[in-house]
Structure formats: C-alpha cells, structure tokens
Design a protein around this motif. Structure first.
Motif, short mmCIF file in Angstrom:
data_model
loop_
_atom_site.label_atom_id
_atom_site.label_comp_id
_atom_site.label_asym_id
_atom_site.label_seq_id
_atom_site.Cartn_x
_atom_site.Cartn_y
_atom_site.Cartn_z
N HIS A 3 9.79 21.34 10.10
CA HIS A 3 9.26 20.32 9.21
C HIS A 3 9.57 20.68 7.76
N THR A 4 9.79 19.68 6.96
CA THR A 4 10.04 19.91 5.54
C THR A 4 8.73 20.24 4.84
N GLU A 5 8.83 20.78 3.66
CA GLU A 5 7.63 21.11 2.88
C GLU A 5 6.83 19.85 2.58
N ALA A 6 7.51 18.72 2.32
CA ALA A 6 6.82 17.46 2.04
C ALA A 6 6.04 16.99 3.27
N GLU A 7 6.62 17.16 4.46
CA GLU A 7 5.92 16.78 5.70
C GLU A 7 4.70 17.66 5.92
N ARG A 8 4.82 18.95 5.66
CA ARG A 8 3.68 19.86 5.80
C ARG A 8 2.56 19.49 4.84
N GLN A 9 2.92 19.18 3.60
CA GLN A 9 1.91 18.80 2.61
C GLN A 9 1.24 17.49 2.99
N GLU A 10 2.01 16.54 3.52
CA GLU A 10 1.42 15.27 3.96
C GLU A 10 0.44 15.51 5.11
N TRP A 11 0.83 16.36 6.07
CA TRP A 11 -0.03 16.69 7.21
C TRP A 11 -1.31 17.36 6.73
N LYS A 12 -1.17 18.31 5.82
CA LYS A 12 -2.33 19.01 5.27
C LYS A 12 -3.26 18.03 4.56
N GLY A 13 -2.69 17.12 3.78
CA GLY A 13 -3.49 16.12 3.08
C GLY A 13 -4.25 15.21 4.04
N ARG A 14 -3.58 14.81 5.13
CA ARG A 14 -4.24 13.97 6.13
C ARG A 14 -5.41 14.70 6.79
N LEU A 15 -5.22 15.99 7.11
CA LEU A 15 -6.29 16.76 7.74
C LEU A 15 -7.46 16.99 6.78
N VAL A 16 -7.17 17.27 5.52
CA VAL A 16 -8.23 17.46 4.52
C VAL A 16 -9.03 16.17 4.36
N ALA A 55 -6.36 12.21 16.93
CA ALA A 55 -6.06 11.01 16.14
C ALA A 55 -5.22 11.36 14.93
N ALA A 56 -5.48 12.51 14.32
CA ALA A 56 -4.69 12.93 13.16
C ALA A 56 -3.26 13.23 13.56
N GLN A 57 -3.06 13.81 14.74
CA GLN A 57 -1.72 14.12 15.20
C GLN A 57 -0.96 12.86 15.61
N ALA A 58 -1.64 11.99 16.33
CA ALA A 58 -0.98 10.79 16.87
C ALA A 58 -0.84 9.70 15.82
N GLY A 59 -1.68 9.75 14.79
CA GLY A 59 -1.65 8.70 13.77
C GLY A 59 -2.35 7.44 14.22
N ARG A 60 -3.08 7.52 15.33
CA ARG A 60 -3.81 6.37 15.88
C ARG A 60 -4.88 6.89 16.83
N GLY A 81 11.10 12.57 29.97
CA GLY A 81 11.51 12.47 28.57
C GLY A 81 10.39 12.21 27.59
N GLU A 82 9.17 12.02 28.06
CA GLU A 82 8.04 11.78 27.15
C GLU A 82 7.62 13.07 26.47
N HIS A 83 7.24 12.98 25.23
CA HIS A 83 6.71 14.10 24.47
C HIS A 83 5.20 13.94 24.34
N ALA A 84 4.48 15.04 24.26
CA ALA A 84 3.03 14.99 24.14
C ALA A 84 2.62 14.17 22.93
N VAL A 85 1.57 13.36 23.10
CA VAL A 85 1.05 12.56 21.98
C VAL A 85 0.34 13.48 21.00
N GLY A 86 -0.09 14.64 21.46
CA GLY A 86 -0.76 15.61 20.61
C GLY A 86 -1.28 16.77 21.44
N TYR A 87 -2.07 17.61 20.80
CA TYR A 87 -2.64 18.78 21.45
C TYR A 87 -4.15 18.77 21.24
N ILE A 88 -4.88 19.31 22.22
CA ILE A 88 -6.32 19.46 22.09
C ILE A 88 -6.68 20.92 22.36
N TRP A 89 -7.85 21.32 21.86
CA TRP A 89 -8.35 22.67 22.10
C TRP A 89 -9.19 22.68 23.37
N VAL A 90 -8.83 23.56 24.31
CA VAL A 90 -9.52 23.65 25.60
C VAL A 90 -10.13 25.04 25.71
#
Length: 130
Positions: A3-16, A55-60, A81-90
């Motif tokens: 991921h680019t630095e801009a993508e990481r910053q966007e992800w961090k901003g969404r989580l915050v 929801a933060a990972q999937a965007g929905r 060919g499907e990729h995981a919609v996200g990850y959860i803590w188990v």
C-alpha cells in the motif's frame, strides 16, 4: 500487495474516525447497533468491535460472514477467486500464564481470521451417490 503511504494514512484516518464515533455512542445506541450487527454463517452475532472493524475494512456493513470451513458446514462454498471481505479477531483457547500471575489466572489470545460475505458463496454441489 503493498500500500502507498497515502492509502495507509487514509486507512488510519478512517479507523480513528470510526473509533471516535464508537466512543461517542450512548449505551442505548450501542445495544441497538449490537442487535443489528453482522452474523456468522452459523447465526452467531459478531462483537461490536468485530462488526465495526469489518465495516471499516469492507467499506460497508456486511450482513453475514464466515470462514471457508464455516460456509462448508452450512452447505455453501466460497466461489473460486474470491478474496476475503475482511478479517475478524477470533479468541483462541485460554492458556495458563507462565509469569508471576496469580494461580488459576488464565490468559486469552486472539488471531485474525479471513471471512467471506454470503454474496461471495454459492450452494455446495451435492456429490452423486454411486
């Protein structure tokens, strides 16, 4: 995939932002949100944290998720060919701590598990009986 630095910053901003919104919820709002959250393939409700994390990972919001084996147990398979919609803590099985903790004190560890939405699955083909 890097991921680019801009993508990481966007992800961090969404989580915050998401964390701030969760902290601002009233107890009644938390209860309502937990009742309308995501279910597993087997019908169990995810925790509020896992619902928000997913929801933060999937965007929905995702209605129902499960791992590959969970979907197989309920008669569905994840499409190729499907990729995981996200990850959860188990949580993993509790274990006895080796440090200087009190006797009988158990610790719980967690791991990230990939999950797939119901839209990414299809009914499993029934094997022909010979």
């Amino acid at each position: 995939m890097k991921h680019t630095e801009a993508e990481r910053q966007e992800w961090k901003g969404r989580l915050v932002t998401l964390a701030a919104k969760i902290r601002a919820l009233t107890p009644a709002q938390r209860e309502t949100l937990a009742g309308a959250g995501t279910l597993t393939a087997e019908g169990h409700a995810l925790s509020l944290f896992n619902c928000c994390y997913l929801a933060a990972q999937a965007g929905r919001l995702v209605a129902q998720v499960g791992g590959c084996r969970q979907w197989e147990r309920v008669g569905r398979t994840v499409r190729a060919g499907e990729h995981a919609v996200g990850y959860i803590w188990v949580p993993l099985a509790p274990y006895k701590a080796d440090d200087d903790s009190e006797a009988g004190d158990e610790k719980v560890r967690f791991r990230l598990v990939p999950v797939f939405a119901v839209e990414q699955t299809e009914a499993a083909a029934v094997a022909a009986v010979a």
